[in-house]
Motif scaffolding. Structure first.
Motif, mmCIF file in Angstrom:
data_model
loop_
_atom_site.group_PDB
_atom_site.id
_atom_site.type_symbol
_atom_site.label_atom_id
_atom_site.label_comp_id
_atom_site.label_asym_id
_atom_site.label_seq_id
_atom_site.Cartn_x
_atom_site.Cartn_y
_atom_site.Cartn_z
ATOM 1 N N ASP A 1 -43.240 8.251 18.734
ATOM 2 C CA ASP A 1 -44.420 8.781 18.762
ATOM 3 C C ASP A 1 -44.352 10.292 18.179
ATOM 4 O OD1 ASP A 1 -46.870 7.752 19.411
ATOM 5 O OD2 ASP A 1 -46.706 8.422 21.515
ATOM 6 N N THR A 2 -43.375 10.747 18.090
ATOM 7 C CA THR A 2 -42.889 12.417 17.688
ATOM 8 C C THR A 2 -44.055 12.723 16.771
ATOM 9 O OG1 THR A 2 -40.746 12.002 18.424
ATOM 10 C CG2 THR A 2 -41.396 13.867 17.309
ATOM 11 N N PRO A 3 -44.888 13.762 16.905
ATOM 12 C CA PRO A 3 -45.643 14.267 15.616
ATOM 13 C C PRO A 3 -44.715 14.950 14.549
ATOM 14 C CG PRO A 3 -45.841 15.854 17.412
ATOM 15 C CD PRO A 3 -44.976 14.357 17.983
ATOM 16 N N MET A 4 -44.031 14.281 13.718
ATOM 17 C CA MET A 4 -42.810 15.106 12.858
ATOM 18 C C MET A 4 -43.501 15.700 11.768
ATOM 19 S SD MET A 4 -39.909 14.548 14.059
ATOM 20 C CE MET A 4 -38.908 15.238 12.555
ATOM 21 N N VAL B 1 -41.240 28.983 11.328
ATOM 22 C CA VAL B 1 -40.074 29.667 12.094
ATOM 23 C C VAL B 1 -38.941 29.974 10.975
ATOM 24 C CG1 VAL B 1 -38.379 29.553 13.798
ATOM 25 C CG2 VAL B 1 -40.617 28.651 14.331
ATOM 26 N N VAL B 2 -38.484 29.268 10.243
ATOM 27 C CA VAL B 2 -37.610 29.750 9.282
ATOM 28 C C VAL B 2 -37.933 30.291 7.914
ATOM 29 C CG1 VAL B 2 -35.818 27.907 10.278
ATOM 30 C CG2 VAL B 2 -37.245 27.223 8.340
ATOM 31 N N ARG C 1 -46.157 17.948 11.886
ATOM 32 C CA ARG C 1 -46.433 18.873 12.660
ATOM 33 C C ARG C 1 -45.362 19.816 13.064
ATOM 34 N NH1 ARG C 1 -50.078 16.726 16.220
ATOM 35 N NH2 ARG C 1 -48.841 16.987 18.274
ATOM 36 N N LEU C 2 -44.285 19.138 13.664
ATOM 37 C CA LEU C 2 -43.152 19.745 13.941
ATOM 38 C C LEU C 2 -42.262 20.560 12.611
ATOM 39 C CD1 LEU C 2 -41.672 17.444 17.092
ATOM 40 C CD2 LEU C 2 -43.213 19.459 17.051
ATOM 41 N N ARG C 3 -42.165 19.608 11.699
ATOM 42 C CA ARG C 3 -41.609 19.985 10.454
ATOM 43 C C ARG C 3 -42.373 21.428 10.102
ATOM 44 N NH1 ARG C 3 -40.963 14.761 8.544
ATOM 45 N NH2 ARG C 3 -38.804 14.099 9.126
ATOM 46 N N SER D 1 -53.685 23.660 15.332
ATOM 47 C CA SER D 1 -53.548 24.020 16.883
ATOM 48 C C SER D 1 -52.727 25.286 16.820
ATOM 49 C CB SER D 1 -53.031 23.121 17.830
ATOM 50 O OG SER D 1 -51.734 22.594 17.233
ATOM 51 N N LEU D 2 -52.821 26.233 18.039
ATOM 52 C CA LEU D 2 -52.008 27.227 18.217
ATOM 53 C C LEU D 2 -50.584 27.294 17.773
ATOM 54 C CD1 LEU D 2 -53.005 30.308 19.131
ATOM 55 C CD2 LEU D 2 -51.755 29.795 21.275
ATOM 56 N N THR D 3 -50.017 27.873 16.968
ATOM 57 C CA THR D 3 -48.297 27.891 16.625
ATOM 58 C C THR D 3 -48.073 29.273 16.645
ATOM 59 O OG1 THR D 3 -48.564 27.602 14.330
ATOM 60 C CG2 THR D 3 -48.242 25.667 15.400
ATOM 61 N N THR D 4 -46.647 29.371 16.941
ATOM 62 C CA THR D 4 -46.245 30.876 17.066
ATOM 63 C C THR D 4 -45.210 30.944 16.152
ATOM 64 O OG1 THR D 4 -44.684 30.475 18.903
ATOM 65 C CG2 THR D 4 -46.808 31.335 19.348
ATOM 66 N N SER E 1 -44.192 23.569 11.593
ATOM 67 C CA SER E 1 -43.871 24.713 12.471
ATOM 68 C C SER E 1 -42.420 25.219 12.370
ATOM 69 C CB SER E 1 -44.512 24.403 14.094
ATOM 70 O OG SER E 1 -43.388 23.806 14.793
ATOM 71 N N LEU E 2 -41.631 24.300 12.196
ATOM 72 C CA LEU E 2 -39.987 24.713 12.039
ATOM 73 C C LEU E 2 -40.201 25.475 10.878
ATOM 74 C CD1 LEU E 2 -37.137 24.567 12.783
ATOM 75 C CD2 LEU E 2 -36.902 22.379 11.431
#
Lengths: 256, 177
Positions: A61-64, A74-75, A66-68, A213-216, A70-71
């Motif tokens: 179920d991981t929202p890959m 970050v990088v 979206r996570l990629r 959505s909000l990301t930092t 945001s990663l």
């Protein structure tokens, strides 16, 4: 704790392979002699398979995407080629000189970023982060802004949001002014704040970015919280703890 | 800062995203919070890459970062702002297509997991999904091994459909309805 509870602890440790050899021998002896203890072991064991499945489902179920994404945010700073950085920095410096000293300025800004980056919703955020590094607590004006609600309203209209002093007021921060800029032809509004001696900016760009959505992210040593809604991209950026930036961003997100 | 450790952390992060997210979801019970928590973890990991022991387990290191951000920053902030933790029962949602043939379905287990106190949920995830030993879990949580045992036993009872019994552990984490 009663005996049944103690037995549960032993049985669970037994199932988990965490029982000592001596205790294991003793438990096996009791299990052989006691059908109700065997039943209890099976009851506690029955959870294993569905639990494994449940954890596998969560993983699937991981929202890959979206996570990629945001990663990448970050990088990303490290991935920017050095010469582009230098060009943009030079442009930002010129631009910064045009801006400061007034609470209300309209300036034009064409970033020297290579055109391949134009499409990236990240590039304007990166550019803002780069010129933020030039700001001091006095860059937005030395005192609380005198910008009227009428001016805020006009500026807001340029980027398609409803603004007034009340919506923009943030607890603990001094509101120092608003500037209308542009990034590759799209209007970019920047509201300047000061938290004691730390400049903080809230930016709105009308660029038809898809809702996010909000990301930092960490940009040029600043903490930036970003989101997008109804074709507007937003960012709160400053050298404050991430918690604080996120809290400020959430407040503005709720109001605007 | 050691460039090679930076690279080791950077390049290893993507492979850990799914498991980090599962841990974040287990702790927070809310998808949007889990997203933020994973992102904050990645950011912190890159900032602190020099502290990573090259050759040691990146996943365990990342988990401890995620846990510390959750307990020290996000959770305390949410409680301060009155958001609390969310009811995981509704957010640990389950796609019915995955239904499986056992006495207790994964769907039931997921719902039951969501209703467990957070401390039990976390112990269950780390020991049963992530393969932490009791000792490793106890060290991470800063509690005696006996506490891990009682959390796991209580969780197994609850997941098997037995009512939670009142006890000192019940005050830890949030007991949802």
């Amino acid at each position: 704790m009663n005996e049944a509870d103690d037995d549960d602890l032993r049985l669970v440790a037994f199932l988990d392979g965490e029982i000592s050899e001596a205790e294991g021998i003793e438990l096996n002896r009791r299990l052989a002699a006691d059908p109700s203890l065997r039943r209890r072991l099976e009851e506690l064991r029955s959870v294993d398979a569905p639990l494994r499945d449940a954890f596998a489902v969560m993983l699937e179920d991981t929202p890959m995407p979206r996570l990629r994404a945001s990663l990448e945010g970050v990088v990303a700073p490290r991935a920017a080629p050095a010469k582009h950085y230098a060009l943009r920095w030079a442009a930002a410096a010129t631009f910064a000189v045009l801006l400061f000293g007034a609470g209300f300025v309209v300036a034009r800004f064409t970033a020297a970023a290579p055109s391949a980056e134009v499409a990236s919703s990240e590039s304007w955020r990166q550019t803002v982060a780069e010129y933020m590094s030039l700001y001091t607590s006095e860059s937005f004006g030395a005192a609380e802004a005198t910008t009227s609600n009428r001016e805020f309203e006009t500026l807001g209209q340029r980027v398609g949001v409803t603004l007034d002093r009340e919506r923009l007021s943030l607890a603990g921060l001094s509101l120092r002014g608003a500037e209308l800029l542009q990034f590759h032809g799209a209007p970019l509004l920047q509201i300047g704040y000061v938290d004691e001696a730390t400049p903080v900016a809230f930016c709105v760009l009308r660029d038809n970015e898809v809702d996010a959505s909000l990301t930092t992210a960490s940009r040029e040593g600043f903490v930036a919280a970003s989101w997008a809604k109804d074709g507007r991209s937003f960012m709160v950026i400053g050298k404050l703890p991430q918690d604080r930036i996120v809290a400020l961003a959430r407040t503005l997100q709720d109001r605007i | 800062m050691s460039a090679s450790r930076q690279d080791e952390v950077r390049s290893g992060l993507e492979g850990q995203l799914a498991r980090l997210w599962r841990y974040a979801l287990t702790l927070s019970g809310a998808r949007d919070v889990a997203d933020d928590l994973v992102q904050a973890t990645c950011l912190r990991a890159i900032e602190r890459a020099h502290q990573f022991q090259s050759g040691s387990r990146l996943d365990r290191w990342l988990f401890s970062i995620l846990r510390s951000i959750w307990f020290n920053e996000i959770r305390s902030r949410r409680i301060r702002t009155g958001e609390g933790t969310l009811d995981a029962g509704e957010t640990l949602t389950f796609d019915g297509a995955h239904e499986i043939e056992t006495n207790i379905s994964a769907a039931q287990v997921l719902r039951a997991l969501g209703r467990l106190p957070q401390a039990q949920r976390e112990a269950v995830l780390l020991v049963y999904a992530e393969g932490y030993s009791y000792r490793e879990a106890a060290e991470l949580f800063g509690v005696p091994i006996g506490t891990i045992m009682s959390r796991l036993a209580a969780a197994r009872r609850a997941l098997a459909g037995e009512p939670q019994r009142p006890g000192k552990e019940m005050s830890e984490g949030k007991t949802t309805r």
